[in-house]
Design a protein around this motif. Structure first.
Motif, PDB file in Angstrom:
ATOM      1  N   LEU A  74       0.834  -1.204   0.000  1.00 29.95           N
ATOM      2  CA  LEU A  74       0.000   0.000   0.000  1.00 29.95           C
ATOM      3  C   LEU A  74       0.868   1.252   0.000  1.00 29.95           C
ATOM      4  CD1 LEU A  74      -2.948   1.158   0.354  1.00 29.95           C
ATOM      5  CD2 LEU A  74      -2.428   1.244   2.807  1.00 29.95           C
ATOM      6  N   PRO A  75       0.814   2.085  -1.050  1.00 25.35           N
ATOM      7  CA  PRO A  75       1.515   3.371  -1.027  1.00 25.35           C
ATOM      8  C   PRO A  75       0.851   4.316  -0.019  1.00 25.35           C
ATOM      9  CG  PRO A  75       0.955   2.712  -3.278  1.00 25.35           C
ATOM     10  CD  PRO A  75       0.180   1.825  -2.351  1.00 25.35           C
ATOM     11  N   ILE A  76       1.677   5.031   0.748  1.00 26.56           N
ATOM     12  CA  ILE A  76       1.179   5.991   1.736  1.00 26.56           C
ATOM     13  C   ILE A  76       1.591   7.394   1.286  1.00 26.56           C
ATOM     14  CG2 ILE A  76       1.258   6.732   4.136  1.00 26.56           C
ATOM     15  CD1 ILE A  76      -0.142   4.090   3.803  1.00 26.56           C
ATOM     16  N   ILE A  77       0.591   8.275   1.121  1.00 27.21           N
ATOM     17  CA  ILE A  77       0.804   9.609   0.552  1.00 27.21           C
ATOM     18  C   ILE A  77       0.447  10.670   1.586  1.00 27.21           C
ATOM     19  CG2 ILE A  77       0.026  11.209  -1.256  1.00 27.21           C
ATOM     20  CD1 ILE A  77      -0.617   8.641  -2.927  1.00 27.21           C
ATOM     21  N   SER A  78       1.298  11.687   1.702  1.00 32.73           N
ATOM     22  CA  SER A  78       1.063  12.780   2.644  1.00 32.73           C
ATOM     23  C   SER A  78       0.229  13.868   1.980  1.00 32.73           C
ATOM     24  CB  SER A  78       2.402  13.370   3.107  1.00 32.73           C
ATOM     25  OG  SER A  78       2.190  14.590   3.789  1.00 32.73           O
ATOM     26  N   LEU A  79      -0.992  14.096   2.481  1.00 32.85           N
ATOM     27  CA  LEU A  79      -1.806  15.183   1.927  1.00 32.85           C
ATOM     28  C   LEU A  79      -1.239  16.543   2.313  1.00 32.85           C
ATOM     29  CD1 LEU A  79      -5.564  14.098   2.135  1.00 32.85           C
ATOM     30  CD2 LEU A  79      -4.104  14.329   0.129  1.00 32.85           C
ATOM     31  N   ARG A  80      -0.641  16.649   3.496  1.00 35.76           N
ATOM     32  CA  ARG A  80      -0.011  17.926   3.870  1.00 35.76           C
ATOM     33  C   ARG A  80       1.064  18.307   2.843  1.00 35.76           C
ATOM     34  NH1 ARG A  80       0.454  20.839   8.508  1.00 35.76           N
ATOM     35  NH2 ARG A  80      -1.239  20.556  10.014  1.00 35.76           N
ATOM     36  N   ARG A  81       1.907  17.352   2.500  1.00 35.19           N
ATOM     37  CA  ARG A  81       2.963  17.638   1.536  1.00 35.19           C
ATOM     38  C   ARG A  81       2.380  17.888   0.152  1.00 35.19           C
ATOM     39  NH1 ARG A  81       6.165  13.008   1.974  1.00 35.19           N
ATOM     40  NH2 ARG A  81       6.263  13.502   4.192  1.00 35.19           N
ATOM     41  N   MET A  82       1.322  17.165  -0.180  1.00 35.77           N
ATOM     42  CA  MET A  82       0.681  17.353  -1.474  1.00 35.77           C
ATOM     43  C   MET A  82       0.066  18.749  -1.588  1.00 35.77           C
ATOM     44  SD  MET A  82      -2.092  14.803  -3.270  1.00 35.77           S
ATOM     45  CE  MET A  82      -0.880  13.584  -3.767  1.00 35.77           C
ATOM     46  N   PHE A  83      -0.426  19.269  -0.446  1.00 34.73           N
ATOM     47  CA  PHE A  83      -1.024  20.598  -0.445  1.00 34.73           C
ATOM     48  C   PHE A  83       0.009  21.711  -0.249  1.00 34.73           C
ATOM     49  CE2 PHE A  83      -5.229  18.716   1.381  1.00 34.73           C
ATOM     50  CZ  PHE A  83      -5.462  18.119   0.160  1.00 34.73           C
TER      51      PHE A  83
END
Length: 538
Positions: A74-83
């Motif tokens: 499962l890839p884990i993505i940071s929404l804070r970093r994405m924003f």
């Protein structure tokens, strides 16, 4: 499904017939950087605590890494970093939303608020809204009254657009993601055609009582550390240390010190087990003081055993002696077809067979009757190396050599940033690349544990510096799954992930043929052709 989801669905649902309609009207709400967002409940598979991750090189910076979720990568993505918001340490409220976008992805949020039912009339356009998120990633605004009685706005996110803007290829043509490989997969155990050189010997060298020996790499099944516990076997031959369980098989251990009639100095964390196959297919672990190198040696530097020694039948297991470092280093090559035919090793294998068939075999008793145990034909052999805390694997037959990093590398001007320089490897100029820099990881200071892994790429020998070489493993193909496609370069280089130790350990499998491509390969060829004068001048 998380309790917060199931409780809300149970509170509003009137029966299974309405589940589809309810999900269409329901949104999961969450908070990131002080703002409230919502996503339709339909594609939300789970809400989980943020798991430990293994960092995936060459992926966008918004990816925290890969985790294991009940056997699924499962890839884990940071929404804070994405924003583009500031980082915030994870706490008890931090969660990951697992959303299916062609493949499951985990999105880290500051906290999950609730599940709300929303009528289409409550959703308004997001055109006039200013947010930490760019407008094209918003699908609308939900206006409602909060729990405190005050009006609040929920920004609805289009996760597909978010991902498309950050990750190349997610969900595209990845229908085999859950499987163990598809028609387009690269098999780890199929080295490139130019990875073999009939004029050279491919050897694994190891030390026993201060003397260096070597075995043909084709005979080496894997190399592992000596475990803390070895099960003693009563009435076993003197050279048999005992039995260990290695990947659901009982492996007898033979002390090479005892086999060679040398003194035994006990076992330590430095000792390594070289697992070799007997002619009948059974395996035996040879306990060595330390494994030194994987190397390629020209036949011209490997002399037949001198006649006076060859006449001594007690030395039958030795076939050649390598002269390395201008003759200062002698390595005795063990002829595995002779060594493995020794009565002593056959007796050790018999010990393993007897114990495996006996009623007291606890390892066999603990196996689940339904457990799928892979055969050797389903295994691949990989050299495992580390970069920081992450583990990577390459096919063992793609590795030409593994050597120490010299104190001095000759720098070559006007080369790519990841090129450390060149070294003289037994009269051949070898370009050397920092694997960390090549994969976009932070550079570190040189240390004793680092090694240079040498590959033959497009006919050009090239070395890559890694933090350490851990072991050689046989990995059942059933434990290998496709890596998620998160960038074009990563997809070419890291196509598969191995799940080991009960899925607690993720090893990213690299296809060495894609370590250098296109213009990079052309530059390295020029470096190899033009650096000879520089190397000799240094």
């Amino acid at each position: 499904m998380s309790a917060i989801l199931s409780e809300e669905v149970g509170a509003t649902g009137d029966g299974d017939a309405e589940d589809g309609r309810l999900q269409d009207n329901q949104f999961v709400t969450f908070q990131v950087a002080g703002e409230l967002f919502a996503v339709p409940m339909g594609p939300v598979q789970e809400i989980i605590r943020v798991p430990d991750v293994a960092r995936l090189p060459l992926a966008p910076a918004t990816l925290d890494g890969l985790s294991n979720l009940r056997g699924r990568v499962l890839p884990i993505i940071s929404l804070r970093r994405m924003f583009g918001c500031g980082e915030q340490p994870h706490d008890d409220s931090t969660r990951a939303l697992v959303i299916n976008l062609g493949q499951p992805l985990g999105f880290v949020v500051d906290r999950v608020a609730s599940v709300v039912s929303v009528e289409p009339s409550q959703i308004e356009s997001a055109d006039a809204i200013r947010s930490v998120v760019a407008g094209e990633y918003l699908t609308g605004v939900i206006k409602q009254t909060g729990a405190d009685g005050k009006p609040e706005m929920l920004l609805t996110l289009d996760f597909e657009k978010l991902v498309d803007g950050q990750f190349a290829g997610v969900g595209a043509g990845r229908s085999g993601y859950e499987g163990n490989g598809g028609a387009g997969d690269t098999r780890m155990d199929e080295p490139a055609d130019d990875a073999r050189d009939s004029e050279e010997l491919r050897l694994v060298s190891f030390a026993v009582a201060g003397q260096e020996y070597a075995i043909d790499i084709a005979a080496v099944q894997e190399i592992v550390q000596v475990p803390e516990r070895i099960t003693a076997v009563p009435n076993a031959p003197y050279h048999v240390l005992g039995l260990i369980s290695l990947r659901d098989r009982l492996l007898p251990l033979v002390s090479l010190r005892s086999l060679f009639g040398l003194s035994d100095d006990g076992l330590s964390e430095q000792h390594r087990i070289v697992v070799v196959a007997l002619p009948d297919g059974r395996q035996v672990g040879l306990v060595t003081d330390a494994v030194k190198e994987v190397m390629s040696v020209p036949l011209s530097q490997a002399d037949p055993m001198p006649g006076i020694l060859a006449a001594d039948h007690s030395l039958d297991e030795f076939s050649r002696i390598c002269r390395l470092d201008d003759g200062k280093r002698l390595v005795s090559i063990i002829a595995t077809d002779r060594l493995l035919g020794l009565d002593a090793l056959q007796a050790a294998a018999d010990v393993g067979d007897t114990s495996a068939q006996g009623p007291d075999n606890k390892d066999a008793a603990m196996r689940d009757d339904n457990e799928d145990l892979s055969t050797d034909d389903d295994d691949i052999q990989a050299v495992i190396f580390r970069l920081g805390a992450e583990e990577f694997g390459v096919p063992i037959m793609s590795v030409q050599e593994i050597v120490r990093v010299p104190e001095v590398l000759t720098r070559v001007p006007k080369t790519p940033h990841f090129v450390e320089g060149v070294i003289n490897l037994r009269g051949t100029v070898l370009p050397v690349i920092d694997q960390r820099k090549r994969l976009g990881l932070d550079a570190i200071e040189r240390h004793e544990g680092q090694r240079i892994m040498v590959y033959l790429l497009g006919g050009l020998r090239t070395g890559f510096i890694v933090d350490s070489v851990a072991e050689v493993l046989r990995i059942p193909r059933a434990h290998i799954t496709q890596a998620p496609a998160l960038s074009a370069e990563q997809t070419r280089l890291i196509q598969q992930v191995a799940k080991l130790d009960g899925d607690k350990r993720l090893v990213m499998l690299i296809d060495p043929r894609h370590l250098l491509e296109g213009q990079e390969m052309a530059v390295m060829r020029q470096l190899g052709d033009g650096a000879d004068t520089l190397a000799h001048a240094a």
